[in-house]
Write an enzyme that holds these catalytic residues in place. Structure first.
Site, PDB file in Angstrom:
ATOM      1  N   SER A   1      -0.821   7.319   3.070  1.00 48.48           N
ATOM      2  CA  SER A   1       0.006   8.199   3.895  1.00 48.48           C
ATOM      3  C   SER A   1       0.747   7.441   4.982  1.00 48.48           C
ATOM      4  CB  SER A   1      -0.859   9.304   4.507  1.00 48.48           C
ATOM      5  OG  SER A   1      -1.886   8.741   5.316  1.00 48.48           O
TER       6      SER A   1
ATOM      7  N   GLU B   1     -11.796   5.157   7.694  1.00 45.69           N
ATOM      8  CA  GLU B   1     -12.231   3.800   8.034  1.00 45.69           C
ATOM      9  C   GLU B   1     -13.487   3.781   8.914  1.00 45.69           C
ATOM     10  OE1 GLU B   1     -11.476   0.932   7.044  1.00 45.69           O
ATOM     11  OE2 GLU B   1      -9.413   0.874   6.319  1.00 45.69           O
TER      12      GLU B   1
ATOM     13  N   LYS C   1      -6.503  -0.418  10.446  1.00 43.90           N
ATOM     14  CA  LYS C   1      -7.416  -0.418  11.585  1.00 43.90           C
ATOM     15  C   LYS C   1      -8.857  -0.425  11.087  1.00 43.90           C
ATOM     16  CE  LYS C   1      -4.208   2.471  14.251  1.00 43.90           C
ATOM     17  NZ  LYS C   1      -4.029   3.771  14.948  1.00 43.90           N
TER      18      LYS C   1
ATOM     19  N   GLY D   1       1.342   4.110   5.215  1.00 44.78           N
ATOM     20  CA  GLY D   1       2.263   3.142   4.634  1.00 44.78           C
ATOM     21  C   GLY D   1       3.543   3.820   4.159  1.00 44.78           C
TER      22      GLY D   1
ATOM     23  N   ARG E   1      -8.818  12.143   9.814  1.00 46.52           N
ATOM     24  CA  ARG E   1      -9.763  12.039   8.691  1.00 46.52           C
ATOM     25  C   ARG E   1     -11.181  11.773   9.191  1.00 46.52           C
ATOM     26  NH1 ARG E   1      -5.411   8.722   6.984  1.00 46.52           N
ATOM     27  NH2 ARG E   1      -6.618   6.854   7.400  1.00 46.52           N
ATOM     28  N   ASN E   2     -11.301  10.874  10.160  1.00 46.75           N
ATOM     29  CA  ASN E   2     -12.630  10.524  10.663  1.00 46.75           C
ATOM     30  C   ASN E   2     -13.271  11.697  11.392  1.00 46.75           C
ATOM     31  OD1 ASN E   2     -12.895   7.428  10.164  1.00 46.75           O
ATOM     32  ND2 ASN E   2     -10.837   7.694  10.970  1.00 46.75           N
TER      33      ASN E   2
ATOM     34  N   LYS F   1     -12.251   3.461  17.708  1.00 48.90           N
ATOM     35  CA  LYS F   1     -11.908   4.871  17.936  1.00 48.90           C
ATOM     36  C   LYS F   1     -12.198   5.701  16.684  1.00 48.90           C
ATOM     37  CE  LYS F   1      -7.902   5.036  15.467  1.00 48.90           C
ATOM     38  NZ  LYS F   1      -7.399   6.073  14.535  1.00 48.90           N
TER      39      LYS F   1
ATOM     40  N   GLY G   1       0.816  -1.207   0.000  1.00 54.48           N
ATOM     41  CA  GLY G   1       0.000   0.000   0.000  1.00 54.48           C
ATOM     42  C   GLY G   1       0.851   1.259   0.000  1.00 54.48           C
ATOM     43  N   GLY G   2       0.342   2.282  -0.680  1.00 53.72           N
ATOM     44  CA  GLY G   2       1.086   3.531  -0.808  1.00 53.72           C
ATOM     45  C   GLY G   2       0.347   4.721  -0.246  1.00 53.72           C
TER      46      GLY G   2
END
Length: 455
Positions: free
Chosen positions: A132, A404, A229, A134, A378-379, A314, A129-130
């Site tokens: 942030s 996520e 996660k 990773g 982000r969440n 979370k 994966g590429g």
């Protein structure tokens, strides 16, 4: 430290009563005690040179205004000040000794446990994966050892070309140069060949299909360190279940990395602390030796379930915190909501066999605080925009990274029903995401829940 201070004797003080009085000379200050059966001496008369305690027989009316002005600081005050200063020095000494003990213990532990053999034996690490995080972890591992080969396995050939030509992931970190020993590729076979460790950074919802596509190139003994996660939406599986099942190997070595960590701050080498969890204690210590550095502390844990559940839930709680922020409900509301959310996570995690101490550790409370209260989350950003009145589809279409918590919310509620756990806040988030409840109505319904005993 507080306990040490409490053990110190209280500062000495002078007690003036009818059994005691102070007499002074130019060179000494003496405390006279009289047996209780002996009549007390007559009270001393006040003169400009007298430096005794004022007894009850000496009233302010017997002292002239001029005399008061001449003696703003009596010797009695001075006599109590010196012991206080001595006491402060004693306290400072205790603190200094405690700190020196801590430093000595730290140096002793490092000298006994400073194992670099694993890093010396490690020649190749592959990152799946590429995104942030990773990218940040690929750079971090590459900086640990200049001769280490770090290969990033990507699906996007343009991003792959950009990384190899410009040594930069222009999509996520346009201003950060990657180490020269980070190489990007779309060739799974070449990336996985002779790898010593694999860091899995593919979003949870896409992990199963991605891993199934590369399973034939994965060595059965290759340790996987999962950075992802969340919970798989339809199956409710966690990464500790997804990875071995997708690879068709129930014994695939597995480690989970979690904790409060923004990718940008890792790229900037700011102090960070995380935890690696594995049922295999030796494997957890191996991952610790691979990842730990001067700016990244790595603790170990055997509570894989607790670390995974806390890391997944979370994200949902962060959406709720963002909604509170977006609706301008205030700090009281934010604190109450996050506290309630922490309890809900603990209820479910312990029902699933997790340790309560894990939920109050780095992967629990630590990650919750970071994700709920900081704008880089982000969440939380999704929640803020929902609370401000934006539509979920518009929010997600404008983001270049995966939140996520959006996909995890529904899975969390299904899991809660499976274990018979009530989760009001996280359930409200799931209903808002499903467009079955407005943020305003959700708040009203949560506030109208029964007033019950805190658990």
């Amino acid at each position: 430290m507080a306990a040490l201070l409490l053990e110190l004797p209280p500062p000495p003080f002078l007690n003036c009563n009818h059994h005691q009085f102070l007499s002074t000379s130019k060179t000494s200050l003496r405390l006279h005690n009289f047996p209780s059966k002996t009549p007390p001496p007559p009270p001393p008369t006040f003169t400009p040179t007298t430096t005794s305690c004022f007894l009850s027989t000496v009233t302010s009316s017997s002292i002239s205004k001029e005399e008061k002005e001449k003696e703003p600081h009596s010797t009695a005050v001075a006599s109590t000040k010196a012991p206080e200063e001595g006491s402060q020095q004693d306290r400072r000494k205790v603190v200094q000794i405690a700190w020196e003990k801590l430093v000595r213990w730290s140096r002793s532990w490092r000298s006994k446990n400073n194992k670099t053999d694993l890093l010396e034996r490690t020649n190749k690490v592959v990152v799946l994966g590429g995104g942030s995080f990773g990218t940040a972890m690929a750079a971090h591992v590459a900086y640990r050892k200049s001769s280490l080969e770090v290969q990033m396995l990507l699906r996007d050939p343009l991003l792959c070309q950009s990384i190899n030509e410009n040594h930069c992931n222009c999509k996520y970190f346009p201003e950060h140069k990657l180490p020269d020993n980070v190489i990007a590729t779309t060739d799974a076979k070449a990336a996985l060949l002779d790898a010593d460790f694999c860091l899995h950074a593919v979003p949870v919802q896409f992990s199963s299909s991605f891993l199934e596509g590369i399973a034939e190139y994965v060595d059965p003994g290759l340790p996987f360190i999962s950075l992802s996660k969340g919970l798989e939406l339809n199956t409710l599986r966690m990464m500790s279940q997804i990875i071995p099942q997708a690879l068709g190997n129930p014994y695939q070595p597995f480690v989970l990395l979690s904790g409060p960590s923004f990718a940008l701050e890792l790229m900037n080498k700011l102090p960070t602390a995380m935890v690696v969890a594995s049922k295999d204690k030796k494997l957890a210590h191996a991952a610790q030796q691979l990842l730990a550095s001067s700016h990244l502390r790595i603790s170990t844990s055997r509570d894989v379930t607790g670390v995974e559940i806390a890391g997944a839930l979370k994200n949902v709680l962060a959406i709720a915190a963002g909604i509170v922020e977006g609706m301008n409900l205030g700090n009281n509301s934010m604190a109450a909501l996050v506290a309630q959310g922490c309890s809900e996570i603990r209820w479910l995690a312990t029902k699933m066999g997790a340790k309560p101490s894990t939920i109050t550790g780095l992967s629990g409370t630590g990650d919750i605080m970071l994700t709920c209260f900081v704008n880089l989350s982000r969440n939380r950003t999704v929640g803020v925009r929902l609370g401000s009145g934006e539509k979920l589809d518009d929010i997600l279409s404008s983001m270049n990274q995966v939140a996520e918590g959006v996909s995890t919310a529904g899975a969390v509620i299904a899991l809660a029903q499976k274990y018979n756990v009530k989760m009001p806040v996280l359930t409200a988030v799931a209903r808002i995401i499903d467009n079955e409840l407005t943020p305003k109505k959700a708040v009203l319904e949560l506030m109208n829940l029964p007033q019950v005993e805190e658990v």
